[in-house]
Design a protein around this motif. Structure first.
Motif: not given
Length: 126
Positions: A4, A6-7, A21-22, A36, A78, A95-96, A116-117, A120
């Motif tokens: 994952l 994120e941004s 976004s993830c 999220w 996404t 975090s996603c 987990w991502g 961001t």
């Protein structure tokens, strides 16, 4: 295994908007729910929003209801978090996450999430 990324985080003034976004890879994206979460400075991680595999069921923390919206694009693997009317108290690392195998319903409990991502940063100035 699920990856994952994120941004979309950044610095915004109170009242402004951001869209996170993830991007997911490594599993069939359309078959699992996603969530999220956020961790404010010096505080525990907390639930923000979650969505089921089809996008037909969602859940939100009371603190973000009416301001945040979670959605997903299964064709592009996404999930999004649209954040409007941002407040300084929304400042956190977002975090996603994806639940572990066998969990198909929307869940707000972070303990049920396995992947987990990296997160961001979202900073809301007053």
């Amino acid at each position: 295994q699920v990856q994952l990324v994120e941004s979309g985080g950044g610095l915004v003034q109170a009242g402004g908007s951001l869209r996170l976004s993830c991007a997911a890879s490594g599993r069939t994206f359309s078959r699992y729910p996603m969530g999220w979460f956020r961790q404010p400075p010096g505080k525990e991680r907390e639930f923000v929003a979650a969505i089921n595999w089809s996008g037909g069921s969602t859940s939100y923390a009371d603190s973000v209801k009416g301001r945040f919206s979670i959605s997903r694009d299964n064709a592009n693997d996404t999930v999004y978090l649209q954040m409007n009317s941002l407040k300084p108290e929304d400042t956190a690392v977002y975090s996603c996450a994806v639940p572990g195998p066998g969990i198909v319903a929307v869940t707000t409990n972070p303990n049920w999430y396995k992947y987990w991502g990296q997160g961001t940063q979202v900073t809301v100035s007053s």
